[in-house]
Design an enzyme around this catalytic site. Sequence first.
Site, mmCIF file in Angstrom:
data_model
loop_
_atom_site.group_PDB
_atom_site.id
_atom_site.type_symbol
_atom_site.label_atom_id
_atom_site.label_comp_id
_atom_site.label_asym_id
_atom_site.label_seq_id
_atom_site.Cartn_x
_atom_site.Cartn_y
_atom_site.Cartn_z
ATOM 1 C CB ALA A 26 -1.045 0.070 1.050
ATOM 2 C CG ASP A 84 12.854 -5.616 -6.358
ATOM 3 O OD1 ASP A 84 12.064 -6.440 -5.678
ATOM 4 O OD2 ASP A 84 14.281 -6.101 -6.058
ATOM 5 C CE1 TYR A 170 15.542 -3.378 6.878
ATOM 6 C CE2 TYR A 170 13.696 -3.453 4.899
ATOM 7 C CZ TYR A 170 14.886 -4.062 6.055
ATOM 8 O OH TYR A 170 14.907 -5.370 6.036
#
Length: 213
Positions: A26, A84, A170
């Site tokens: 999301a 990615d 992160y």
Amino acid sequence: MPGGGAAGAPHRRLAPGRLVLASHNAGKLREVAALVAPHGLQVVSAGELGLPEPAETEDSFLGNAAIKALAAARASGLPALADDSGFSVAALGGDPGVRTADWAEQPGGGRDYAMAMAKVAALAAPQADRRAWFTCALVLAWPDGHTEGFEGRVEGHWVQPPRGDRGFGYDPMFVPEGGDETFGEMDPAAKHRISHRARAFALLAAACLPPAG
């Protein structure tokens, strides 16, 4: 290798319309939808279409993004964009890197990024080197198998404990070069201007997207 075909060949342009984001994340959906909206593109996620997540078996960001983009384009019959991206720490030899999401996997399913950030800090803390970076590979794919790939990177350093509740993954433990706020503390618009995803997207937009309105 994703790209525009033979050396010197022109990039393929995407027409305005629907674009599948080959992700079930999301946070990525929000960021990508905001980036492509000025170009006349409406984003629908692979999750919304009920598309499965293919196995990411490559050892590069571009390779894994191509797997996802091609799977979504062929399954939906629409152009698809895959991201990615990953977080890398110099003291860990670039890990978690392409296995960024794997480090957050829980035994019972789901992902725990607080756990992953604690793991990064525990392993990297004995080293003096605090350098870290985010990498983003974007691959645009068409149902006929054509792909275009672009990569962006932002340098910085990691901090412990994590700070901020914005962003995702992160973000709360990464401070970009020249800044003092983590990606988790920054205003989303400020992050979008300098992030690894924004840098990759600028290359993709210039080569393949309709002009911004």
